[in-house]
Scaffold this motif. Sequence first.
Motif, PDB file in Angstrom:
ATOM      1  N   UNK A   1      18.457 -18.913 -17.765  1.00 26.39           N
ATOM      2  CA  UNK A   1      19.558 -19.107 -16.870  1.00 26.39           C
ATOM      3  C   UNK A   1      18.844 -18.856 -15.446  1.00 26.39           C
ATOM      4  N   UNK A   2      17.676 -18.574 -14.886  1.00 26.69           N
ATOM      5  CA  UNK A   2      17.317 -18.736 -13.798  1.00 26.69           C
ATOM      6  C   UNK A   2      16.916 -20.074 -13.691  1.00 26.69           C
ATOM      7  N   UNK A   3      16.463 -20.669 -14.659  1.00 22.84           N
ATOM      8  CA  UNK A   3      16.157 -22.087 -14.325  1.00 22.84           C
ATOM      9  C   UNK A   3      17.282 -22.867 -14.375  1.00 22.84           C
ATOM     10  N   UNK A   4      18.464 -22.784 -14.912  1.00 22.93           N
ATOM     11  CA  UNK A   4      19.385 -23.390 -14.951  1.00 22.93           C
ATOM     12  C   UNK A   4      20.010 -23.138 -13.287  1.00 22.93           C
ATOM     13  N   UNK A   5      20.169 -22.058 -12.928  1.00 24.65           N
ATOM     14  CA  UNK A   5      20.721 -21.801 -11.598  1.00 24.65           C
ATOM     15  C   UNK A   5      19.930 -22.301 -10.642  1.00 24.65           C
ATOM     16  N   UNK A   6      18.563 -22.702 -10.578  1.00 26.48           N
ATOM     17  CA  UNK A   6      17.668 -23.227  -9.763  1.00 26.48           C
ATOM     18  C   UNK A   6      17.909 -24.700  -9.833  1.00 26.48           C
ATOM     19  N   UNK A   7      18.221 -25.268 -10.945  1.00 23.00           N
ATOM     20  CA  UNK A   7      18.480 -26.845 -11.228  1.00 23.00           C
ATOM     21  C   UNK A   7      19.919 -27.189 -10.344  1.00 23.00           C
ATOM     22  N   UNK A   8      20.913 -26.148 -10.517  1.00 25.68           N
ATOM     23  CA  UNK A   8      22.256 -26.539  -9.915  1.00 25.68           C
ATOM     24  C   UNK A   8      22.017 -26.268  -8.383  1.00 25.68           C
ATOM     25  N   UNK A   9      21.588 -25.367  -8.020  1.00 25.32           N
ATOM     26  CA  UNK A   9      21.591 -25.151  -6.600  1.00 25.32           C
ATOM     27  C   UNK A   9      20.741 -26.540  -6.014  1.00 25.32           C
ATOM     28  N   UNK A  10      19.512 -26.821  -6.506  1.00 23.32           N
ATOM     29  CA  UNK A  10      18.791 -27.937  -6.143  1.00 23.32           C
ATOM     30  C   UNK A  10      19.431 -29.225  -6.166  1.00 23.32           C
TER      31      UNK A  10
ATOM     32  N   UNK B   1      10.822 -17.378  -6.390  1.00 23.38           N
ATOM     33  CA  UNK B   1       9.456 -18.333  -6.644  1.00 23.38           C
ATOM     34  C   UNK B   1       9.815 -19.433  -7.571  1.00 23.38           C
ATOM     35  N   UNK B   2       9.936 -20.573  -7.100  1.00 21.17           N
ATOM     36  CA  UNK B   2      10.377 -21.812  -8.322  1.00 21.17           C
ATOM     37  C   UNK B   2       9.201 -21.891  -9.286  1.00 21.17           C
ATOM     38  N   UNK B   3       7.869 -21.841  -8.808  1.00 20.21           N
ATOM     39  CA  UNK B   3       6.997 -22.060  -9.766  1.00 20.21           C
ATOM     40  C   UNK B   3       6.942 -21.193 -10.932  1.00 20.21           C
ATOM     41  N   UNK B   4       7.239 -19.749 -10.885  1.00 22.58           N
ATOM     42  CA  UNK B   4       7.171 -18.878 -11.686  1.00 22.58           C
ATOM     43  C   UNK B   4       8.391 -19.219 -12.617  1.00 22.58           C
ATOM     44  N   UNK B   5       9.510 -19.639 -12.052  1.00 23.30           N
ATOM     45  CA  UNK B   5      10.815 -19.860 -12.976  1.00 23.30           C
ATOM     46  C   UNK B   5      10.531 -21.014 -13.860  1.00 23.30           C
TER      47      UNK B   5
ATOM     48  N   UNK C   1       7.426 -21.900 -15.098  1.00 22.95           N
ATOM     49  CA  UNK C   1       6.342 -21.321 -16.067  1.00 22.95           C
ATOM     50  C   UNK C   1       7.155 -20.507 -17.046  1.00 22.95           C
ATOM     51  N   UNK C   2       7.664 -19.585 -16.547  1.00 27.25           N
ATOM     52  CA  UNK C   2       8.409 -18.652 -17.297  1.00 27.25           C
ATOM     53  C   UNK C   2       9.378 -19.456 -18.496  1.00 27.25           C
ATOM     54  N   UNK C   3       9.937 -20.417 -18.283  1.00 29.55           N
ATOM     55  CA  UNK C   3      10.834 -21.212 -19.001  1.00 29.55           C
ATOM     56  C   UNK C   3       9.934 -21.911 -20.098  1.00 29.55           C
ATOM     57  N   UNK C   4       8.771 -22.361 -19.453  1.00 29.81           N
ATOM     58  CA  UNK C   4       7.961 -22.916 -20.584  1.00 29.81           C
ATOM     59  C   UNK C   4       7.248 -22.019 -21.610  1.00 29.81           C
ATOM     60  N   UNK C   5       6.959 -20.775 -21.163  1.00 30.12           N
ATOM     61  CA  UNK C   5       6.538 -20.011 -21.923  1.00 30.12           C
ATOM     62  C   UNK C   5       7.478 -19.501 -23.226  1.00 30.12           C
ATOM     63  N   UNK C   6       8.719 -19.523 -22.810  1.00 31.11           N
ATOM     64  CA  UNK C   6       9.700 -19.123 -23.595  1.00 31.11           C
ATOM     65  C   UNK C   6       9.657 -20.161 -24.925  1.00 31.11           C
ATOM     66  N   UNK C   7       9.845 -21.206 -24.649  1.00 34.47           N
ATOM     67  CA  UNK C   7      10.101 -22.221 -25.616  1.00 34.47           C
ATOM     68  C   UNK C   7       8.658 -22.379 -26.164  1.00 34.47           C
ATOM     69  N   UNK C   8       7.498 -22.336 -25.824  1.00 34.31           N
ATOM     70  CA  UNK C   8       6.222 -22.289 -26.432  1.00 34.31           C
ATOM     71  C   UNK C   8       6.045 -21.182 -27.590  1.00 34.31           C
TER      72      UNK C   8
END
Length: 424
Positions: free
Chosen positions: A104-113, A408-412, A414-421
């Motif tokens: 959800x953090x990744x999605x919110x970042x994508x929408x805001x940007x 922190x965008x970069x952490x968002x 990286x965290x999403x990448x870790x989840x799917x891996x």
Amino acid sequence: MNILIKNTRALLPDGNRLAVKFADIYISGTDIIAVNDIPDNFTADKTIDGSNFLTIPGLVNAHTHTYMSVFRNIADDLSFEDWLFGTINPLEDKLTPEDAYKGALLSCAEMIKTGTTSFLDMHMFKGMTAAAADKLGMRAVISRGLVGSDRHDEGGIRRMDEALDEMQQWKNDPRISFMLAPHAIYTCGTDYLSYIIEKAHEYDLPIHTHLSETVNEVNGCLSQHNMTPTEYLDSLGMFDIRTVAAHCVHLTDNDIRILKDKNVNVVHNPKSNLKLGNGVAPIHALEQAGVNICMGTDSQASNNSLNLFSDMNFAALLHKTGDPQAVGAQSVLKFALENGASALGINAGVIAPGKKADIAMLRLDVPEFYPRNDLLSALVYSANGTETDTVIIDGNIVLEQGHLTMADEEKIYADAQEVIERIR
């Protein structure tokens, strides 16, 4: 905080239409308090030079599933049934609440940007979407997806309890509100739908659901109930409650009459509908009938983007077969702005005094805005969302010079990448 956006080109109401005009926009606290007319005793704490920007109301994404961002580009080119039941559902079963929060953090970042300030979400994990929206400063309407056979179904009761608990937990957050979300007629039995409708009346909550998304859904309903999905839900009394219905691809003329008469809000998800082979919603007919149409992206698992600029462009092109004047730029912008805000019950979607200060500022010094012939058309036919430089939500600057201010965008990422891996 008082903010002055000075000397900007702004998308403003002009009678029943929208127009781009030069304006000064005055913000105090959470609200727009004036446009052009200097308020008494106003002193700006921050002045933004808007001379090189096109300033618009924040876009409203009226249907998505933010936790599913981790499934982007993972189940493409499949039938709807293989996509949902064969690929996505098994992966969902592996997600933890923390995974859903990161998605959800990744999605919110994508929408805001990409200029979206408000969204309506259907989720599976209590509190996670709300926490992500709160973290990044977004305005969100939250609905826990409800699935069950009848009112005695233990899983269905648990999901309803989660929805009500979540509502209580976040009741004091002014940017977070709630709906009840029966997932679809094929995942909810008749008695369970009646149970949800009763709870919606009891708690005075609107409803968010998927409706007539696929041919199989419609045929199954006709076979089982001798009614279309729209007729079926109307017979249960669902549409006596404010309802936001996503997709609405396969509708009869009578369905359209019901949706209009019952003031149902229809969410157009053009890219998701086509990507899953579900067809094209009759948006031109719905618009002509006077139905309130909104824009949504659906999830990254089926779109694969939460960038509403992409869906606006697609919507404005998709319906022009045989009629180049069908569903034009004016219409699509209203779908994504004031219509969506109305459906979600939020006081936004328009730059005007008394509205919430939910605003996106797009850079004009980019190729897609040259030459500057018609900037309103450019928003739909030329812009791609990456022009978004500054976003204000509820009077707070959540994006500045293209960068998130509250995480922190970069952490968002990286965290999403870790989840799917991990879950794959």
